[in-house]
Scaffold this motif. Structure first.
Motif, PDB file in Angstrom:
ATOM      1  N   GLN A  32       0.820  -1.209   0.000  1.00 52.99           N
ATOM      2  CA  GLN A  32       0.000   0.000   0.000  1.00 52.99           C
ATOM      3  C   GLN A  32       0.856   1.262   0.000  1.00 52.99           C
ATOM      4  N   LYS A  33       1.968   1.212   0.698  1.00 54.72           N
ATOM      5  CA  LYS A  33       2.880   2.352   0.735  1.00 54.72           C
ATOM      6  C   LYS A  33       3.403   2.677  -0.663  1.00 54.72           C
ATOM      7  N   LEU A  34       3.809   1.654  -1.407  1.00 52.06           N
ATOM      8  CA  LEU A  34       4.308   1.850  -2.763  1.00 52.06           C
ATOM      9  C   LEU A  34       3.197   2.318  -3.690  1.00 52.06           C
ATOM     10  N   LEU A  35       2.028   1.709  -3.557  1.00 53.21           N
ATOM     11  CA  LEU A  35       0.892   2.079  -4.405  1.00 53.21           C
ATOM     12  C   LEU A  35       0.514   3.543  -4.197  1.00 53.21           C
ATOM     13  N   THR A  36       0.474   3.974  -2.940  1.00 53.93           N
ATOM     14  CA  THR A  36       0.131   5.370  -2.633  1.00 53.93           C
ATOM     15  C   THR A  36       1.174   6.329  -3.198  1.00 53.93           C
ATOM     16  N   LEU A  37       2.446   5.957  -3.061  1.00 57.09           N
ATOM     17  CA  LEU A  37       3.529   6.798  -3.576  1.00 57.09           C
ATOM     18  C   LEU A  37       3.445   6.950  -5.088  1.00 57.09           C
ATOM     19  N   LEU A  38       3.213   5.834  -5.782  1.00 58.96           N
ATOM     20  CA  LEU A  38       3.143   5.875  -7.247  1.00 58.96           C
ATOM     21  C   LEU A  38       1.961   6.708  -7.714  1.00 58.96           C
ATOM     22  N   GLN A  39       0.828   6.545  -7.068  1.00 57.78           N
ATOM     23  CA  GLN A  39      -0.361   7.290  -7.482  1.00 57.78           C
ATOM     24  C   GLN A  39      -0.194   8.787  -7.253  1.00 57.78           C
ATOM     25  N   SER A  40       0.518   9.153  -6.192  1.00 50.08           N
ATOM     26  CA  SER A  40       0.719  10.574  -5.901  1.00 50.08           C
ATOM     27  C   SER A  40       1.811  11.181  -6.773  1.00 50.08           C
ATOM     28  N   ALA A  41       2.707  10.332  -7.301  1.00 51.10           N
ATOM     29  CA  ALA A  41       3.840  10.830  -8.092  1.00 51.10           C
ATOM     30  C   ALA A  41       3.651  10.611  -9.584  1.00 51.10           C
ATOM     31  N   LYS A  42       2.406  10.379 -10.005  1.00 54.78           N
ATOM     32  CA  LYS A  42       2.145  10.054 -11.413  1.00 54.78           C
ATOM     33  C   LYS A  42       2.668  11.119 -12.358  1.00 54.78           C
ATOM     34  N   ARG A  43       2.600  12.379 -11.971  1.00 52.56           N
ATOM     35  CA  ARG A  43       3.023  13.468 -12.849  1.00 52.56           C
ATOM     36  C   ARG A  43       4.494  13.821 -12.673  1.00 52.56           C
ATOM     37  N   GLU A  44       5.204  13.079 -11.829  1.00 46.22           N
ATOM     38  CA  GLU A  44       6.610  13.388 -11.573  1.00 46.22           C
ATOM     39  C   GLU A  44       7.485  12.155 -11.789  1.00 46.22           C
ATOM     40  N   LEU A  45       7.240  11.460 -12.881  1.00 45.93           N
ATOM     41  CA  LEU A  45       7.929  10.191 -13.126  1.00 45.93           C
ATOM     42  C   LEU A  45       9.244  10.351 -13.888  1.00 45.93           C
ATOM     43  N   GLN A  46       9.464  11.547 -14.432  1.00 44.01           N
ATOM     44  CA  GLN A  46      10.627  11.720 -15.292  1.00 44.01           C
ATOM     45  C   GLN A  46      11.919  11.404 -14.541  1.00 44.01           C
ATOM     46  N   ASN A  79      25.295   7.114  -4.374  1.00 41.71           N
ATOM     47  CA  ASN A  79      25.509   7.704  -5.699  1.00 41.71           C
ATOM     48  C   ASN A  79      24.208   8.175  -6.343  1.00 41.71           C
ATOM     49  N   SER A  80      23.139   8.225  -5.560  1.00 39.66           N
ATOM     50  CA  SER A  80      21.816   8.474  -6.123  1.00 39.66           C
ATOM     51  C   SER A  80      21.206   9.744  -5.550  1.00 39.66           C
ATOM     52  N   SER A  81      20.390  10.407  -6.387  1.00 37.40           N
ATOM     53  CA  SER A  81      19.623  11.542  -5.881  1.00 37.40           C
ATOM     54  C   SER A  81      18.369  11.059  -5.163  1.00 37.40           C
ATOM     55  N   TYR A  82      17.981   9.797  -5.427  1.00 41.69           N
ATOM     56  CA  TYR A  82      16.818   9.195  -4.756  1.00 41.69           C
ATOM     57  C   TYR A  82      16.887   7.689  -4.899  1.00 41.69           C
ATOM     58  N   LEU A  83      16.653   6.961  -3.811  1.00 45.98           N
ATOM     59  CA  LEU A  83      16.564   5.501  -3.846  1.00 45.98           C
ATOM     60  C   LEU A  83      15.727   5.032  -2.663  1.00 45.98           C
ATOM     61  N   GLN A  84      14.744   4.181  -2.928  1.00 45.89           N
ATOM     62  CA  GLN A  84      13.893   3.645  -1.865  1.00 45.89           C
ATOM     63  C   GLN A  84      13.546   2.198  -2.174  1.00 45.89           C
ATOM     64  N   VAL A  85      13.612   1.357  -1.140  1.00 45.63           N
ATOM     65  CA  VAL A  85      13.375  -0.084  -1.278  1.00 45.63           C
ATOM     66  C   VAL A  85      12.009  -0.427  -0.677  1.00 45.63           C
ATOM     67  N   PHE A  86      11.245  -1.274  -1.399  1.00 41.28           N
ATOM     68  CA  PHE A  86       9.913  -1.679  -0.941  1.00 41.28           C
ATOM     69  C   PHE A  86       9.834  -3.208  -0.921  1.00 41.28           C
ATOM     70  N   ASN A  87       9.367  -3.779   0.211  1.00 41.84           N
ATOM     71  CA  ASN A  87       9.165  -5.219   0.330  1.00 41.84           C
ATOM     72  C   ASN A  87       7.709  -5.541   0.006  1.00 41.84           C
TER      73      ASN A  87
END
Length: 426
Positions: A32-46, A79-87
């Motif tokens: 659910q955490k990943l799903l919520t993040l993806l839905q909120s970031a739909k316009r910022e995928l670049q 080495n990343s500007s963003y990285l997040q791991v989801f189980n």
């Protein structure tokens, strides 16, 4: 005392007065955490990419494996500007990241795969029909499928559905045999062309150019009928680079096919800058070079931006035109194609585009109108609904099965489009 027939177990030495250290428990899942993040970031995928580690396909799994993977990924995060791991609830792991070189990510994933497969095996192919424990993809191109995958887990559908495997994936040894065969093989029966047609011409079927391509599956049946050439994407990518050179060798035997016809060549950036292409280039006159469109896949461009700049300079000097292939509506909206100095841009048709919001439609239409030097092509269009969508967006060039079928019937594409619009309105 050794007991050879005793079941294996983990022994923990505990000193008097000490408590045994608890083995790591399976972490709570982040569906659910990943799903919520993806839905909120739909316009910022670049710029966002995704790693899908298919741990659910391992015959034997351990929570210690997950801890090792997290450590490896967190080290990479430096080495990343963003990285997040989801189980995920099915034991898979998804990593979202931005700003890391593809070569570094693929190296880390390869090491993880070798480590895990050194002690166990995979039960079947992954959902992308690959014999690989990991998949790396651009989130913008796979956004809908990722959302559906996670929603499937929440509905208890398991996510990684069994994949029917008809052929084993090609091996390195088998690929070597095919490479040697291709060098002495006549590719002409497998070299096909598909037209890009202007759907706005009311009096005749106007051909913008013909894309030359190799019928991979037909070539597979001829040279390697017992293996699937496309199953292993890394070997397939290498194979296509070798196939490029074979195509250029075949074209070098005669360039008369270019006279009076514009041709699109789907080539890797490295191939265009190779000695083989220079040899091909030397056989063409200035007029003939103007009839050649160099089609470059977006993934190749993103991974080799500096090489793309060299190709742009080379093409401008020699008179070739450039087409960027493999775009979707998101990339068209957010990509500065004028800056990329391309003459054509291919949008891959998907039925999901019919459900775009009004805001998304307006943004895409405005982007199409703004382009002065780049013309859009709706590619892989297999349905008349795709033709109607292209017309609505102001895209005049279309390529795909639906165009091929219309042309075979001897019908004007413009007439077929008008008929489809009337039927759709009814």
């Amino acid at each position: 005392m050794n007991r050879p027939n005793a079941p294996k177990r983990d022994w923990v030495r505990v000193k008097p007065g000490e408590r045994p250290v608890a083995l790591p428990e399976k972490p709570e899942h982040d569906d659910q955490k990943l799903l919520t993040l993806l839905q909120s970031a739909k316009r910022e995928l670049q710029g966002l990419r995704l790693i899908h580690l298919h741990l659910s396909l391992l015959k034997d799994k351990s929570n210690l494996d997950l801890m090792s993977i997290k450590r490896a990924m967190q080290e990479t995060a430096d080495n990343s500007s963003y990285l997040q791991v989801f189980n995920l609830s099915n034991d898979d792991v998804i990593v979202l990241y931005k700003g890391i070189k593809f070569s570094l990510i693929s190296d880390v994933c390869s090491k993880i795969e070798k480590l895990l497969l050194s002690r166990t095996t995979m039960t079947k192919q992954n959902p992308y029909r690959e014999d690989s424990l990991y998949s790396i993809m651009e989130l913008s191109l796979n956004f809908v499928s990722v959302i559906r995958f996670i929603e499937g887990l929440q509905k208890g559908e398991g996510g990684d559905a069994p994949v029917e495997q008809t052929k084993p994936p090609i091996t390195l040894e088998e690929l070597g045999k095919i490479e040697r065969a291709v060098q002495m093989f006549d590719l002409s029966p497998f070299m096909l062309n598909q037209p890009v047609v202007n759907i706005q011409n009311p009096t005749e079927n106007e051909y913008e150019y013909f894309e030359l391509y190799i019928a991979i599956k037909a070539l597979e049946e001829r040279l390697s009928p017992d293996f699937d050439i496309t199953a292993n994407r890394w070997l397939f990518s290498y194979f296509t680079s070798q196939l490029d050179l074979s195509v250029l060798r075949a074209l070098n035997y005669g360039v008369d096919f270019l006279r009076g016809k514009r041709l699109g060549l789907n080539l890797n950036l490295a191939t265009i800058l190779s000695a083989s292409f220079v040899k091909f280039d030397e056989r063409l006159t200035t007029d003939l070079r103007g009839n050649v469109i160099l089609e470059i896949n977006k993934t190749d461009l993103i991974e080799n931006v500096s090489m793309y700049k060299e190709v742009v300079d080379f093409a401008a000097t020699r008179g070739y035109k450039i087409c960027i292939d493999g775009l979707n509506d998101f990339w068209v909206t957010h990509m500065d194609l004028e800056y990329m100095a391309c003459d054509y841009a291919k949008i891959i048709w998907s039925p999901d585009m019919e459900s775009m919001t009004e805001e998304e439609i307006d943004a895409l239409q405005e982007k199409v109108r703004q382009q002065e030097n780049c013309r859009y092509i709706l590619a892989r269009c297999g349905t008349v609904s795709g033709l109607i969508w292209a017309e609505k967006m102001g895209i005049s060039l279309v390529q795909g099965r639906v165009i091929d079928n219309i042309l075979r019937k001897g019908v004007l594409v413009r007439d077929a489009l008008k008929t489809a619009q009337v039927m759709n309105d009814d």
